[in-house]
Design an enzyme around this catalytic site. Structure first.
Site, PDB file in Angstrom:
ATOM      1  N   HIS A 125       6.266  -6.964   5.517  1.00 54.22           N
ATOM      2  CA  HIS A 125       7.395  -6.893   4.596  1.00 54.22           C
ATOM      3  C   HIS A 125       8.731  -6.940   5.332  1.00 54.22           C
ATOM      4  CE1 HIS A 125       4.222  -5.106   1.944  1.00 54.22           C
ATOM      5  NE2 HIS A 125       4.823  -5.880   1.078  1.00 54.22           N
ATOM      6  N   ARG A 153      12.459  -5.115  -2.565  1.00 60.98           N
ATOM      7  CA  ARG A 153      11.680  -3.983  -2.079  1.00 60.98           C
ATOM      8  C   ARG A 153      12.287  -3.414  -0.798  1.00 60.98           C
ATOM      9  NH1 ARG A 153       5.268  -5.381  -2.671  1.00 60.98           N
ATOM     10  NH2 ARG A 153       5.800  -7.443  -1.884  1.00 60.98           N
ATOM     11  N   ASP A 183      -1.006  -9.064  -9.062  1.00 61.83           N
ATOM     12  CA  ASP A 183      -0.844  -7.912  -8.185  1.00 61.83           C
ATOM     13  C   ASP A 183       0.316  -7.080  -8.723  1.00 61.83           C
ATOM     14  OD1 ASP A 183      -0.460  -6.071  -6.202  1.00 61.83           O
ATOM     15  OD2 ASP A 183      -0.485  -7.507  -4.556  1.00 61.83           O
ATOM     16  N   GLU A 238      -4.651  -6.127 -10.600  1.00 66.06           N
ATOM     17  CA  GLU A 238      -4.783  -5.383  -9.349  1.00 66.06           C
ATOM     18  C   GLU A 238      -3.742  -4.280  -9.205  1.00 66.06           C
ATOM     19  OE1 GLU A 238      -4.084  -6.439  -4.633  1.00 66.06           O
ATOM     20  OE2 GLU A 238      -5.409  -7.738  -5.808  1.00 66.06           O
ATOM     21  N   GLU A 292      -5.861  -0.742  -2.209  1.00 66.50           N
ATOM     22  CA  GLU A 292      -5.029  -1.120  -1.065  1.00 66.50           C
ATOM     23  C   GLU A 292      -4.346   0.088  -0.438  1.00 66.50           C
ATOM     24  OE1 GLU A 292      -0.775  -3.465  -0.543  1.00 66.50           O
ATOM     25  OE2 GLU A 292      -2.208  -4.179  -2.042  1.00 66.50           O
ATOM     26  N   ASP A 336      -7.480  -1.564   2.947  1.00 70.56           N
ATOM     27  CA  ASP A 336      -6.848  -2.242   4.081  1.00 70.56           C
ATOM     28  C   ASP A 336      -7.395  -1.587   5.342  1.00 70.56           C
ATOM     29  OD1 ASP A 336      -4.920  -2.759   6.273  1.00 70.56           O
ATOM     30  OD2 ASP A 336      -3.820  -3.816   4.699  1.00 70.56           O
ATOM     31  N   HIS A 348      -7.878  -5.677   1.567  1.00 72.92           N
ATOM     32  CA  HIS A 348      -6.501  -6.152   1.509  1.00 72.92           C
ATOM     33  C   HIS A 348      -6.210  -6.966   2.764  1.00 72.92           C
ATOM     34  CE1 HIS A 348      -2.059  -5.365   2.245  1.00 72.92           C
ATOM     35  NE2 HIS A 348      -2.081  -6.028   1.099  1.00 72.92           N
ATOM     36  N   GLU A 406      -9.008 -12.127   1.381  1.00 73.73           N
ATOM     37  CA  GLU A 406      -7.626 -12.384   0.971  1.00 73.73           C
ATOM     38  C   GLU A 406      -6.843 -12.992   2.128  1.00 73.73           C
ATOM     39  OE1 GLU A 406      -3.759 -10.114  -1.003  1.00 73.73           O
ATOM     40  OE2 GLU A 406      -5.266  -8.917   0.070  1.00 73.73           O
TER      41      GLU A 406
END
Length: 394
Positions: A22, A48, A214, A240, A268, A291, A318, A338
């Site tokens: 991110h 975010r 998601d 999700e 996740e 994850d 994840h 994924e």
């Protein structure tokens, strides 16, 4: 042969991409008005990063054995994780045989129980655990998947997470997962926009391509139920992480209320076998999505997967690049993987943890041959051009 012991543990942090994916520049789809638990506040709705999703940075753990072999891993955790590794966890590792992974995990977990259990501490333990698996596999000159029992299929197949499932279809992926853009605080208009975006994407990809949403922990039960019901006519495969991760009761209710055939998925942001036991025993979901860099590492994922298998649930980790690929290829109840589309416009395939890892494999036409994963350890190297910082020593 005689196994080496662990000589030294080191922890570093680095900024900009890597495991903290991110931590991107401006105009990246992953930060563009995505529904979050903070979207109830207008000032934190558009980005975010505005509420600090990128504050941690990447944690890099290196573990050196007495024979000079070095295992490493990357996850999120940044400087906080470095402190935990150097000032607390290292004492349970140095001097141990490289094969003593179960014992080391147990000691790290129970020694941090009074301030850990989930969150940053388990992220950090996960990073240490992944580095231990990388080290042991390199000592044995085998890929990590060989230590896990070996591949059960010849290739991995992937769905893509990103803003452009239509482009993902052209790239050969089996499905596309869209980020939800509008949460409950944006009212009926936001709900209509969410459904309209899904309808547009269904028109672009045709009737048979998987489409998923998601929701990133952003909804309440009523909104999630209405979203699922409205999305049914557009062939939504699953919804999700619709609710906050601790709302096990809400997830169980949502699963009862979604249209027939639609799947509920989550996990996740869940951690350890005990967290996933709650999800599974309460019937919260059809697919769990741990994850491996956050749930407790490979050592814990083995236990989580066995629990899921006994409950008839699938395990689709994840997105965590090679750290999940080596696991998924060895498990029948993990039938696909994924792939996070980390190109800013989700219009091309680039390595997920770029620029931090070298030799990081990526899907080709939505597939990856098992043989691509046959290098020792996890098969990746740290990029020497990335400036690592070691804020603490011990």
């Amino acid at each position: 042969m005689a196994m080496p012991t662990i000589k030294q543990v080191r922890a570093y942090t680095v900024r900009g991409g890597g495991a903290d994916y991110h931590d991107q520049g401006a105009e990246h789809w992953i930060d563009n008005h995505i529904a979050t638990p903070m979207a109830r506040y207008p000032e934190y709705r558009a980005s975010r990063q505005s509420f600090g999703i990128n504050v941690l940075g990447t944690l890099v753990v290196e573990i050196e054995a007495s024979d000079g072999t070095v295992g490493f891993s990357v996850t999120t955790g940044g400087e906080l994780g470095c402190f935990i590794v150097e000032k607390h966890l290292a004492r349970f590792l140095e001097g141990q045989c490289v094969t003593a992974i179960e014992k080391m995990w147990d000691q790290m977990y129970f020694a941090t129980l009074y301030y850990g259990r989930k969150g940053i501490v388990i992220n950090t333990i996960s990073g240490v655990d992944l580095a231990l698996w990388d080290l042991l596999a390199k000592v044995r000159r085998e890929p990590v998947h060989a230590l896990l029992g070996g591949p059960v299929r010849d290739e991995l197949q992937f769905y893509a997470t990103g803003a452009r499932p239509d482009l993902a279809k052209d790239m050969g992926f089996i499905g596309g997962k869209l980020p939800l853009h509008h949460g409950p605080a944006e009212g009926e208009e936001g709900l209509r926009k969410n459904l309209a975006e899904l309808a547009t994407m269904r028109e672009r990809v045709g009737p048979d391509f998987w489409l998923m949403l998601d929701c990133w922990m952003s909804l309440d039960l009523n909104y999630a139920t209405r979203l699922a019901q409205g999305a049914h006519e557009h062939g939504l495969k699953w919804i999700e992480e619709a609710l906050p991760p601790d709302d096990y009761w809400g997830y169980a209710a949502l699963r009862r209320q979604v249209p027939p055939g639609m799947l509920v998925t989550t996990g996740e942001h869940e951690a350890t076998r005990w967290g996933f036991r709650l999800l599974l025993e309460q019937g919260c979901c059809d697919i769990i999505q741990p994850d491996v860099g956050w749930c407790g590492g490979i050592t814990e994922l083995i236990k989580i997967s066995a629990l899921a298998d006994a409950h008839g649930a699938l395990v689709v980790p994840h997105g965590s690049s090679v750290y999940s690929y080596h696991f998924v290829i060895t498990r029948h109840n993990s039938p696909f993987a994924e792939f996070l589309m980390m190109a800013p416009q989700a219009d091309r395939v680039v390595p997920m943890f770029n620029p931090l890892l070298l030799d990081e494999p990526v899907p080709v036409n939505g597939r990856m041959k098992a043989s691509v994963l046959d290098q020792p350890g996890f098969g990746v190297r740290l990029n020497p051009d990335c400036a690592l910082h070691r804020p603490y020593t011990h």
